[in-house]
Design a protein around this motif. Structure first.
Motif, PDB file in Angstrom:
ATOM      1  N   HIS A 162      38.054  42.498  36.393  1.00  0.00           N
ATOM      2  CA  HIS A 162      37.665  43.856  36.023  1.00  0.00           C
ATOM      3  C   HIS A 162      37.607  44.771  37.252  1.00  0.00           C
ATOM      4  O   HIS A 162      38.123  45.901  37.226  1.00  0.00           O
ATOM      5  N   LEU A 163      36.974  44.284  38.328  1.00  0.00           N
ATOM      6  CA  LEU A 163      36.830  45.118  39.519  1.00  0.00           C
ATOM      7  C   LEU A 163      38.160  45.320  40.234  1.00  0.00           C
ATOM      8  O   LEU A 163      38.413  46.394  40.797  1.00  0.00           O
ATOM      9  N   LYS A 164      39.030  44.309  40.246  1.00  0.00           N
ATOM     10  CA  LYS A 164      40.352  44.488  40.859  1.00  0.00           C
ATOM     11  C   LYS A 164      41.153  45.533  40.089  1.00  0.00           C
ATOM     12  O   LYS A 164      41.873  46.338  40.693  1.00  0.00           O
ATOM     13  N   PHE A 165      40.987  45.547  38.759  1.00  0.00           N
ATOM     14  CA  PHE A 165      41.642  46.574  37.949  1.00  0.00           C
ATOM     15  C   PHE A 165      41.123  47.965  38.308  1.00  0.00           C
ATOM     16  O   PHE A 165      41.854  48.956  38.256  1.00  0.00           O
ATOM     17  N   LYS A 166      39.841  48.034  38.717  1.00  0.00           N
ATOM     18  CA  LYS A 166      39.236  49.310  39.112  1.00  0.00           C
ATOM     19  C   LYS A 166      39.616  49.733  40.526  1.00  0.00           C
ATOM     20  O   LYS A 166      39.231  50.808  40.986  1.00  0.00           O
ATOM     21  N   GLY A 167      40.350  48.874  41.244  1.00  0.00           N
ATOM     22  CA  GLY A 167      40.814  49.245  42.583  1.00  0.00           C
ATOM     23  C   GLY A 167      40.072  48.598  43.730  1.00  0.00           C
ATOM     24  O   GLY A 167      40.292  48.961  44.888  1.00  0.00           O
ATOM     25  N   PHE A 168      39.183  47.650  43.442  1.00  0.00           N
ATOM     26  CA  PHE A 168      38.435  46.980  44.506  1.00  0.00           C
ATOM     27  C   PHE A 168      39.156  45.700  44.928  1.00  0.00           C
ATOM     28  O   PHE A 168      39.664  44.952  44.086  1.00  0.00           O
ATOM     29  N   ARG A 169      39.176  45.469  46.240  1.00  0.00           N
ATOM     30  CA  ARG A 169      39.810  44.269  46.777  1.00  0.00           C
ATOM     31  C   ARG A 169      38.861  43.070  46.686  1.00  0.00           C
ATOM     32  O   ARG A 169      37.644  43.254  46.762  1.00  0.00           O
ATOM     33  N   PRO A 170      39.389  41.850  46.566  1.00  0.00           N
ATOM     34  CA  PRO A 170      38.525  40.659  46.494  1.00  0.00           C
ATOM     35  C   PRO A 170      37.556  40.563  47.671  1.00  0.00           C
ATOM     36  O   PRO A 170      36.406  40.151  47.497  1.00  0.00           O
ATOM     37  N   GLU A 171      38.017  40.943  48.864  1.00  0.00           N
ATOM     38  CA  GLU A 171      37.145  40.890  50.041  1.00  0.00           C
ATOM     39  C   GLU A 171      35.956  41.839  49.888  1.00  0.00           C
ATOM     40  O   GLU A 171      34.832  41.514  50.285  1.00  0.00           O
ATOM     41  N   GLU A 172      36.199  43.009  49.305  1.00  0.00           N
ATOM     42  CA  GLU A 172      35.107  43.958  49.081  1.00  0.00           C
ATOM     43  C   GLU A 172      34.105  43.415  48.062  1.00  0.00           C
ATOM     44  O   GLU A 172      32.891  43.577  48.214  1.00  0.00           O
ATOM     45  N   ILE A 173      34.631  42.761  47.035  1.00  0.00           N
ATOM     46  CA  ILE A 173      33.767  42.196  45.998  1.00  0.00           C
ATOM     47  C   ILE A 173      32.921  41.074  46.586  1.00  0.00           C
ATOM     48  O   ILE A 173      31.726  40.944  46.273  1.00  0.00           O
ATOM     49  N   GLU A 174      33.521  40.284  47.478  1.00  0.00           N
ATOM     50  CA  GLU A 174      32.778  39.217  48.145  1.00  0.00           C
ATOM     51  C   GLU A 174      31.697  39.800  49.048  1.00  0.00           C
ATOM     52  O   GLU A 174      30.545  39.332  49.048  1.00  0.00           O
ATOM     53  N   HIS A 175      32.033  40.824  49.841  1.00  0.00           N
ATOM     54  CA  HIS A 175      31.069  41.428  50.761  1.00  0.00           C
ATOM     55  C   HIS A 175      29.892  42.055  50.018  1.00  0.00           C
ATOM     56  O   HIS A 175      28.788  42.142  50.564  1.00  0.00           O
ATOM     57  N   ALA A 176      30.137  42.468  48.774  1.00  0.00           N
ATOM     58  CA  ALA A 176      29.053  43.043  47.962  1.00  0.00           C
ATOM     59  C   ALA A 176      28.193  41.956  47.329  1.00  0.00           C
ATOM     60  O   ALA A 176      27.225  42.259  46.626  1.00  0.00           O
ATOM     61  N   GLY A 177      28.528  40.684  47.584  1.00  0.00           N
ATOM     62  CA  GLY A 177      27.734  39.571  47.071  1.00  0.00           C
ATOM     63  C   GLY A 177      28.050  39.183  45.643  1.00  0.00           C
ATOM     64  O   GLY A 177      27.253  38.502  44.994  1.00  0.00           O
ATOM     65  N   LEU A 178      29.240  39.571  45.145  1.00  0.00           N
ATOM     66  CA  LEU A 178      29.574  39.345  43.737  1.00  0.00           C
ATOM     67  C   LEU A 178      30.628  38.268  43.529  1.00  0.00           C
ATOM     68  O   LEU A 178      30.891  37.870  42.384  1.00  0.00           O
ATOM     69  N   ALA A 179      31.254  37.807  44.597  1.00  0.00           N
ATOM     70  CA  ALA A 179      32.321  36.812  44.472  1.00  0.00           C
ATOM     71  C   ALA A 179      32.184  35.757  45.553  1.00  0.00           C
ATOM     72  O   ALA A 179      31.572  35.993  46.604  1.00  0.00           O
ATOM     73  N   ILE A 180      32.753  34.594  45.279  1.00  0.00           N
ATOM     74  CA  ILE A 180      32.747  33.474  46.218  1.00  0.00           C
ATOM     75  C   ILE A 180      34.182  32.996  46.404  1.00  0.00           C
ATOM     76  O   ILE A 180      34.944  32.881  45.427  1.00  0.00           O
ATOM     77  N   ARG A 181      34.528  32.728  47.650  1.00  0.00           N
ATOM     78  CA  ARG A 181      35.862  32.186  47.943  1.00  0.00           C
ATOM     79  C   ARG A 181      35.765  30.662  48.003  1.00  0.00           C
ATOM     80  O   ARG A 181      34.939  30.120  48.731  1.00  0.00           O
ATOM     81  N   THR A 182      36.599  29.983  47.225  1.00  0.00           N
ATOM     82  CA  THR A 182      36.566  28.528  47.173  1.00  0.00           C
ATOM     83  C   THR A 182      37.293  27.925  48.368  1.00  0.00           C
ATOM     84  O   THR A 182      37.962  28.627  49.133  1.00  0.00           O
TER      85      THR A 182
END
Length: 598
Positions: A162-182
């Protein structure tokens, strides 16, 4: 055309902005409160609605609404502008996302995540989650008001997509505390199958989440039990030690009542607000910190705590009481029988919770009563246990009167002379005193002399009372001022005061220059509020008198040094001047003394 900052200032009032962070009281035309930037017991922080500025006469900090938000929130000017522009309804020029600050992108990311989780909870497929919340006592309008949501169980990357569709990069989502890189390098949502409680800063901006696992959807046969709660990790905009859940909504009620109710969990807070106790905040699953205590101190001088009654809750309550007492906050303990928490009590009978809050007992009285029940007050062992428990609390009081009160009360209850308790209290190791953290960012006190204050008071009175200044114009000379700064201010304003001068004061001055003049006017207001009746001429005469005496004394010191190094022929001239100045000083000192300025 107005700049964005000018437009914001036109729409917002500095007193309203600062009042959103701390408690202010009206004093004449201004407001004052305890400075949030250094520890003080007597208010020296002033806000001028007329000049739209603030200034602390204790630590020397001051400025406009932007500088206050920058200092309080630890942000740079662009972020302070964005915060206040959002509040004022001012639309800022759209920036290229590539050059926006990482902090600003985090706010945008969290805002979009709140909306996503909220929309997910509202879906027909998630009716079970909504019914669970209602079963816990959370009304639908409360859920919507606090923007509760749900992190879906059907997918591990629903928010990411959803957030990538809104224009946010995975790194930004991770930095915001919402995603984890496996370990494989791909991404997944941090929160999965959790009821989401958005965490908002004092301005109402989402900065993180607390997610509660929904047990009914735990996969059958799974060997691992997920943590009950998972919070956003520390980020640029979220620090769990500085955020209290619900404070953005409770701050006005807390300020009005001068009282905060402190609970432990989100459900405790939600149901407490539902029951009408709008001055409730929660620690949200973390221990109370010194930063939390200082944050509460900005809004209230009274706090009532209601933590869980299990062993961990009892220890948490004791630690919280000590932290709050160390900040000179009056603490009460809310007693709940039967091992229930506030949410349970409200669900069972809301009036019982209201009554428990009203009947909260001062912390020291509560612990004294409890200790007397547990230990025998007549045996040496019992007396020792009671004093071991209570003396650390008594010692933590910054106020010696409160210390004396409870030492006397403890002495009477166990039959021991007060002097022995005082001696025992002084032997308590320093580490038990729960002193405020020395690592916090507190400005150093500005070292000022009495003369700096007098010079600035004279300038302030000349600006505030120009007619009175004209009556004393013949006594006003630049050599009264030893500070280069106050001398330059004097030279700027004196042309408009001296009646025999045709020179006008310049109409245009720098913003910094005008800000300092405004701060001096605020200083004059602070001075005059201490006087039952103000006579501007008499006050300025007192300032001039003091500065004139200083000038004569300094001249004598200079002449005394010159005499030592002068040759014989010049020495007699200097001595003659020394005698003249000394006589003038004695003459002025013998005059009826006008009260020295405060």
């Amino acid at each position: 055309m107005l700049s964005p900052s000018e437009e914001v200032k036109n729409r917002l009032d500095v007193a309203d902005v600062i009042g959103g962070y701390m408690k202010l009281n009206q004093v004449g035309a201004n407001l004052k409160g305890l400075c949030p930037f250094h520890h003080e017991k007597t208010p020296s922080f002033y806000v001028s609605k007329d000049k739209q500025i603030w200034h602390c006469f204790g630590c020397g900090l001051g400025g406009d609404m932007f500088s206050f938000v920058m200092k309080m929130d630890g942000v740079e000017f662009p972020d302070a502008l964005r915060i206040l522009a959002d509040r004022a309804g001012v639309v800022l020029r759209q920036e290229d996302p590539r050059v926006r600050s990482e902090r600003a992108r985090m706010y945008d990311t969290l805002k979009a995540a709140v909306a996503f989780y909220q929309e997910t909870l509202a879906k027909e497929t998630e009716r079970e989650i909504r019914e669970y919340l209602i079963g816990r006592g959370v009304a639908t309008d409360t859920s919507e008001n606090f923007r509760l949501g749900y992190a879906p169980s059907a997918s591990w990357d629903g928010l990411l997509r959803h957030l990538k569709f809104k224009g946010f990069r995975p790194e930004e989502i991770e930095h915001a505390g919402l995603a984890i890189r496996t370990e494989r390098g791909d991404w997944r949502d941090r929160f999965h199958n959790r009821i989401m409680f958005p965490l908002f800063d004092i301005q109402g901006n989402a900065v993180g989440f607390s997610g509660r696992h929904y047990e009914s959807r735990h996969p059958a046969g799974s060997s691992m039990t997920p943590a009950k709660y998972v919070n956003t990790p520390e980020t640029l905009i979220y620090s769990k030690s500085r955020l209290l859940y619900g404070l953005d909504r409770a701050k006005q009620a807390i300020r009005e009542k001068d009282h905060a109710v402190l609970v432990e969990g989100q459900f405790d807070l939600l149901l407490s607000h539902q029951a009408g106790i709008l001055h409730t905040v929660a620690t949200s699953g973390t221990a109370l910190t010194q930063e939390h205590a200082r944050l509460l101190k900005r809004y209230a001088s009274n706090v009532s705590t209601a933590f869980d009654s299990d062993e961990a809750g009892i220890l948490a309550t004791k630690r919280s009481v000590m932290l709050l007492l160390s900040c000179d906050i009056a603490v009460c303990i809310i007693r709940i029988e039967g091992g229930k928490d506030p949410a349970d009590l409200v669900l069972q009978d809301a009036s019982s919770w209201l009554r428990a809050v009203e009947e909260a007992m001062p912390a020291m009285d509560y612990y004294l009563q409890k200790a007397s029940f547990v230990s025998d007050t007549k045996t040496p062992e019992g007396k020792r246990r009671i004093t071991d428990d209570l003396l650390p609390f008594i010692r933590i009081f910054p106020n010696p009167v409160m210390q004396g009160h409870y030492l006397a009360k403890l002495a009477g209850s166990i039959g021991v002379e007060e002097r022995f308790l005082h001696e025992a209290m002084q032997k308590i190791p320093q580490e038990h005193r729960s002193e405020p953290s020395q690592t916090s960012s507190v400005p150093a006190q500005i070292v000022r002399s009495r003369w700096s204050d007098i010079e600035e008071f004279l300038i302030a009175f000349l600006v505030k009372y120009p007619d009175a200044g004209r009556l004393l114009a013949q006594h006003l000379t630049q050599d009264l001022f030893s500070s280069e700064h106050t001398r330059s201010l004097f030279l700027h304003i004196i042309p408009s005061i001296q009646t025999d001068s045709s020179k006008e004061a310049p109409d245009v001055v720098s913003e910094e220059f005008q800000m300092h003049l405004d701060q001096l006017l605020l200083k004059a207001d602070r001075y005059t509020e201490t006087l039952p009746k103000i006579n501007p001429v008499k006050e300025m005469e007192a300032f001039i008198h003091e500065l004139s005496l200083r000038k004569l004394r300094e001249r004598l010191r200079t002449l005394g040094q010159e005499v030592k190094s002068a040759n014989v022929s010049l020495r007699s001239v200097i001595l003659e001047e020394f005698t003249r100045v000394s006589g003038e000083l004695q003459k002025r000192e013998k005059q009826s003394m006008i009260a020295a300025p405060r």
